[in-house]
Enzyme design. Sequence first.
Site, short mmCIF file in Angstrom:
data_model
loop_
_atom_site.label_atom_id
_atom_site.label_comp_id
_atom_site.label_asym_id
_atom_site.label_seq_id
_atom_site.Cartn_x
_atom_site.Cartn_y
_atom_site.Cartn_z
N CYS A 131 -4.59 2.89 2.85
CA CYS A 131 -6.04 3.02 2.80
C CYS A 131 -6.41 3.72 1.49
CB CYS A 131 -6.53 3.84 4.00
SG CYS A 131 -8.33 4.01 4.08
N GLU A 189 -1.70 -2.60 1.80
CA GLU A 189 -1.80 -3.16 3.14
C GLU A 189 -3.00 -4.09 3.21
OE1 GLU A 189 -2.82 -1.30 7.48
OE2 GLU A 189 -1.20 -0.33 6.35
#
Length: 281
Positions: free
Chosen positions: A139, A173
């Site tokens: 993140c 990700e």
Amino acid sequence: NVEQIELGRHTMDVWYFSPLPPEFAGHKKLYFCEYDLAYFVSRDDLMRHVQKVRIQHPPGNEIYRNNGVSMWELDGDESNDFCRNLCSLAKMFLDHKSVDCCINDFMFYVMTEVDERGAHVCGYFSKEKNPQRKNNLSCILCIPAYQRRGYGKFLVSFSYELSKIENQVGTPEKPLSDMGQVTYESHWARAICGILKTHQGPLSVKNISDMTMFTESDIIDTLKRLDLIKYVKGQPVLSAPMDVLDEHLRKAGSAGLPVDPRKIVWTPHPSQVMNPLTLTR
């Protein structure tokens, strides 16, 4: 839900819903401590808290400092309260951010501006301790009050500098947020086109991966997106005229705040070090 937050000298409108404890329900504005990110429903409560704060920086190890900017490494297991507060703050500005994940499973790399009053949080990225794939970033957020200073690009570059120290290719990700997608696409394009423009001699996707620590799939996807791969008799051929590379570099924009790799003082978390047994297979 909450509509505004105050963080240090900055007041910001909240973009997305962030689940908070029941005692914060109905309050339109929250006040965040800029040092430990604890949050309160009134400025008076915040001021009483700040008087008790003993450290004016994130509760981790400083692994980088250059020109008034620092990076701090925090273990979610050891700095659970700070990291949980950080995730609650991040969810207010990230649509797909999850706050239900186990904080203990992540390392957090927090960016701060440093002045005479201390270190002020302006962004971060997180990274799984034991990633199932080649993810070197889970993140990423640049707090809105600190955007348009090249800090988002700095965080992306920093994540790859850590991958170089680990000697492991990495990728963020997926799926990326809209802003994350734009940031990464420009980062990959800028780095790859820069190499194509200056490299002498034969060059393969594996060579580019070794130089950048980008995964080969990210490199190939970028070359295809930039239309730098042509097919001759069914075989893929790299086609990268200088004028085309210059145009892609122009569109990619600036590299943002540069990272000086010489200023990084860091060793990988034990869980992120490759098991030596896998090297003998």
